[in-house]
Structure formats: structure tokens, C-alpha cells
Design a protein around this motif. Sequence first.
Motif, PDB file in Angstrom:
ATOM      1  N   VAL A  15       1.863 -13.506  24.279  1.00 45.10           N
ATOM      2  CA  VAL A  15       2.084 -12.074  24.498  1.00 45.10           C
ATOM      3  C   VAL A  15       3.261 -11.628  23.642  1.00 45.10           C
ATOM      4  O   VAL A  15       3.998 -12.451  23.098  1.00 45.10           O
ATOM      5  CB  VAL A  15       2.382 -11.749  25.991  1.00 45.10           C
ATOM      6  CG1 VAL A  15       1.200 -12.122  26.868  1.00 45.10           C
ATOM      7  CG2 VAL A  15       3.647 -12.446  26.461  1.00 45.10           C
ATOM      8  N   LYS A  16       3.422 -10.301  23.506  1.00 48.79           N
ATOM      9  CA  LYS A  16       4.549  -9.779  22.726  1.00 48.79           C
ATOM     10  C   LYS A  16       5.850  -9.993  23.489  1.00 48.79           C
ATOM     11  O   LYS A  16       5.896  -9.855  24.716  1.00 48.79           O
ATOM     12  CB  LYS A  16       4.352  -8.287  22.478  1.00 48.79           C
ATOM     13  CG  LYS A  16       3.236  -7.985  21.504  1.00 48.79           C
ATOM     14  CD  LYS A  16       3.524  -6.663  20.785  1.00 48.79           C
ATOM     15  CE  LYS A  16       2.478  -6.376  19.731  1.00 48.79           C
ATOM     16  NZ  LYS A  16       1.215  -5.896  20.324  1.00 48.79           N
ATOM     17  N   ALA A  17       6.905 -10.320  22.766  1.00 47.44           N
ATOM     18  CA  ALA A  17       8.207 -10.541  23.400  1.00 47.44           C
ATOM     19  C   ALA A  17       8.657  -9.288  24.152  1.00 47.44           C
ATOM     20  O   ALA A  17       9.296  -9.369  25.198  1.00 47.44           O
ATOM     21  CB  ALA A  17       9.234 -10.938  22.349  1.00 47.44           C
ATOM     22  N   ARG A  18       8.283  -8.120  23.611  1.00 47.69           N
ATOM     23  CA  ARG A  18       8.667  -6.847  24.254  1.00 47.69           C
ATOM     24  C   ARG A  18       8.085  -6.744  25.666  1.00 47.69           C
ATOM     25  O   ARG A  18       8.713  -6.179  26.567  1.00 47.69           O
ATOM     26  CB  ARG A  18       8.186  -5.661  23.404  1.00 47.69           C
ATOM     27  CG  ARG A  18       9.318  -4.915  22.719  1.00 47.69           C
ATOM     28  CD  ARG A  18       8.777  -3.779  21.864  1.00 47.69           C
ATOM     29  NE  ARG A  18       7.955  -2.837  22.657  1.00 47.69           N
ATOM     30  CZ  ARG A  18       8.489  -1.860  23.397  1.00 47.69           C
ATOM     31  NH1 ARG A  18       9.777  -1.694  23.471  1.00 47.69           N
ATOM     32  NH2 ARG A  18       7.680  -1.043  24.072  1.00 47.69           N
ATOM     33  N   GLU A  19       6.869  -7.281  25.848  1.00 46.90           N
ATOM     34  CA  GLU A  19       6.253  -7.254  27.177  1.00 46.90           C
ATOM     35  C   GLU A  19       7.060  -8.072  28.167  1.00 46.90           C
ATOM     36  O   GLU A  19       7.179  -7.728  29.332  1.00 46.90           O
ATOM     37  CB  GLU A  19       4.829  -7.824  27.110  1.00 46.90           C
ATOM     38  CG  GLU A  19       3.833  -6.877  26.485  1.00 46.90           C
ATOM     39  CD  GLU A  19       2.418  -7.416  26.662  1.00 46.90           C
ATOM     40  OE1 GLU A  19       1.736  -7.622  25.653  1.00 46.90           O
ATOM     41  OE2 GLU A  19       2.037  -7.650  27.840  1.00 46.90           O
ATOM     42  N   VAL A  20       7.605  -9.164  27.652  1.00 45.68           N
ATOM     43  CA  VAL A  20       8.401 -10.043  28.510  1.00 45.68           C
ATOM     44  C   VAL A  20       9.712  -9.362  28.887  1.00 45.68           C
ATOM     45  O   VAL A  20      10.112  -9.356  30.058  1.00 45.68           O
ATOM     46  CB  VAL A  20       8.669 -11.402  27.823  1.00 45.68           C
ATOM     47  CG1 VAL A  20       9.538 -12.283  28.697  1.00 45.68           C
ATOM     48  CG2 VAL A  20       7.354 -12.099  27.524  1.00 45.68           C
ATOM     49  N   THR A  21      10.371  -8.749  27.899  1.00 43.07           N
ATOM     50  CA  THR A  21      11.647  -8.079  28.201  1.00 43.07           C
ATOM     51  C   THR A  21      11.433  -6.913  29.168  1.00 43.07           C
ATOM     52  O   THR A  21      12.236  -6.678  30.062  1.00 43.07           O
ATOM     53  CB  THR A  21      12.357  -7.561  26.922  1.00 43.07           C
ATOM     54  OG1 THR A  21      11.434  -6.786  26.169  1.00 43.07           O
ATOM     55  CG2 THR A  21      12.887  -8.702  26.086  1.00 43.07           C
ATOM     56  N   LYS A  22      10.300  -6.217  28.987  1.00 43.00           N
ATOM     57  CA  LYS A  22       9.986  -5.091  29.891  1.00 43.00           C
ATOM     58  C   LYS A  22       9.836  -5.589  31.324  1.00 43.00           C
ATOM     59  O   LYS A  22      10.388  -5.005  32.262  1.00 43.00           O
ATOM     60  CB  LYS A  22       8.683  -4.404  29.447  1.00 43.00           C
ATOM     61  CG  LYS A  22       8.920  -3.114  28.684  1.00 43.00           C
ATOM     62  CD  LYS A  22       7.703  -2.217  28.743  1.00 43.00           C
ATOM     63  CE  LYS A  22       6.774  -2.483  27.574  1.00 43.00           C
ATOM     64  NZ  LYS A  22       5.562  -1.698  27.536  1.00 43.00           N
TER      65      LYS A  22
END
Length: 370
Positions: A15-22
Motif C-alpha cells: 500500500v502507499k506509505a501515505r495510507e499508513v500515515t493517515k
Amino acid sequence: SEQITVSDLAQRMAVKAREVTKLLMKMGELASESDSIDQATASLLVEEMGHNPVLVSDTKVEDDLHDAVDERSSNIQARPPVVTIMGHVDHGKTSLLDKIRETKVATGEAGGITQHIGAYHVETARGVITFLDTPGHAAFSAMRSRGAQATDIVVLVVAADDGMMPQTEEAIDHARAAGTPIIVAINKMDKPSADPDRVLNELTAKQVISEEWGGDTPMARISAKTGEGIDQLLEYISLTAELMELEAPLDGAAQGVVIESRLEKGRGPVATVLVKKGTLKQGDLVLAGEHYGKVRAMIDEHGNRIQSAGPSIPVEILGLPETPASGSEFLVVSDEKKAREVADFRANREREQQLDRQNTMRLESLFEQM
Ligand code: GTP
Ligand code: MG
């Protein structure tokens, strides 16, 4: 405790790292992609994202296990070479092995050899050689892909009347990729249509160059039918092996590779394993791939019950609950808790990979429909 960066974790979940940070933010944690998070948080995150949580470090469980096993090994000794016979279909691999056994195996034992083991060691004038008879290259590929390099030397059988064929080339590529030295056996020299020079030419084009032609590959002209040239081939094998100075710890927990396994009526799962380090004993707790169990019985290639097997020795083991995949690594572990932990870890990883494959396929078919 274990740490993993957000971007690494994202990569593992595809998955995109941004999804994880979100998601982390929703969970009340402020982190950038390069920040590290602990195992507990990572597990929670993975669960939230709808994956099965797996251990954070893919390799830590395996590394710890190997360190523990290696610590117990000692007494480094010379060991016999492990030789895999490869080549195109019908070029005479099995015939060659049969001939070697017939002429070299101690008389009286030859008749008792079980055929299916596909691995045996032979007493020659220059010492013991262990041979692996892999039908096709499936087993060899599996071993290579798992990094469990079971083979020291490849003997490439090429029929002198047929020359280089697709599986000959494949075998060369496999051996090269694994960094394994090749010895060529130009077989069927008894046939009137035999053309060894053609074989030398074709192999040269593939950068496998005979010593006679200034290259570094020993090539023996043989006949598995008459036995011509087989002594020469065995000499090449032992000379090559001598230069490699093969050794392994004789004592301590055994490690090795599963050559093949099958379910037998009345015996249950039977695995043929090759010991690479240490000594395998009856009663040892063995972890093989995703399965573990106590070695209930060990049988050598002559069908005899044995109590122990040292480096480069192939044996059948009974006692595993299921058949491990060929090419799987096996090792002796000290306690059942550890065995279960690693077995579960591997089973989980396998499941995940399977899910990933299924998802990829689903996605692909979705795109096809569009
Ligand atoms: P696969 O396991 O199917 O890949 O074949 P293989 O490479 O093990 O070949 P195998 O030993 O089964 O031999 C194939 C055929 O070639 C058999 O009919 C053998 O009798 C014959 N053959 C093998 N070696 C020789 C040889 O040196 N001379 C002659 N004339 N025939 C041979
Ligand atoms: Mg064969």
C-alpha cells in the motif's frame, strides 16, 4: 523491541506509505514515512488495514533460529561432495547413475538399493561421492530458489548422438546462477552416430569450454551402457571436489535440505533429506519447511535402519506430520515452542503470499474485463 519504518511496512503490505500515515493519525499517532514504529503498533495497523498480522521482521525469526543452531555445531571435518546429475530427457542420467552403482557400490548391497530415494552415496577409489538423481530440474530449481544450495558439483549429461538440447541449456543456466562448477559427461559414445565434437562445439557456443580446448570445464566421453569413461568421470569429480576443500561441522544440531517427500501407505509422510551440517539422530526434533516432528526412524539408501547421519549423507526420515516441499530447508531445533513459532510464521507467510497471488489475479482479470 522490534522497530520498522512506516515506508517499509507500507511496502510489505503493498500500500502507499501515505495510507499508513493517515491511518496512524486516526489511531492518534503522528508519524512520517521515515519514522519507525514498534511491533505492537505495526500489528494493530496491519490488522486495521485488513491483512493478517505477521511478525514485523521477515527474517528475524529465521535468523535467530539459525544462530541458535549454528552455536551448537562444532568439530569441522572434510565432507563428501554432493553431485547432481542434470541433463536433457533421455540423455542417460539414470543409466549413468545405475552404472556407477553397479560397478562401485559394495557387492551384495547393490540389490538392496531402493530406487525412489533419488540420493545415495557411493564408495569410489578416491572416497565417497553423494549423488542426487533429480528427474528434470524441478527439485534443483526449488533448492536454488530457496537459497539452500544442496549441490557442490553438477554433472551435465549430454548424449553424443543428440547434442545440446533445451534442458541442457537450462541446466547450464541453473548451475551458473548457483555458482556450481560443471563437469560434462558426453554420453552414448558407444553409438555409431555419436558425434562428441559437435557437443564440444555447441557447448562452446554456450561458453562451456572443454579443458582440451583451453577452457576450464572437464569433459569425459562416456557410455552408461558399456561403462567406458566412467572412471575418468569419477576422477574429474574427485579432483574438482578436492580443490573445493569441502567441509562441515560434524557435531551439533543437523541442518540440511529436503530432497523429496511423499506419503506412503503404512509409513505416513516420508522425507528424503540431505544433511549438510551436523549430525541428524533418531529422536531429534526436526523443523522442515512449515512442519515439525520427532524423527521416529531413519533409513539409508539401502533400506537399513540407521541411528545417525552426518554431513553429505542422504537419509529418509519418518515422523513428520506432513510432507514438506522439496527444496525446503530442515533443521534440528532444541524445543517444541521454537519449532511451533517458526512453523506458524512460515505457514502464515505462505498464506499471505498465496492471498497476494490471488488478489493480483483477481485484479488482473478485472482489468481484462474492462
Ligand atoms: P529422464 O530421467 O527421462 O530425463 O532420462 P534419463 O536422462 O535418465 O535417461 P535414461 O537413463 O532413462 O536413458 C534413456 C535411454 O537411453 C534408455 O533407453 C537408455 O537405455 C539409453 N541410454 C542411456 N545411456 C546410454 C548409452 O551410453 N548408450 C546407449 N546406447 N544407450 C544409452
Ligand atoms: Mg532418469
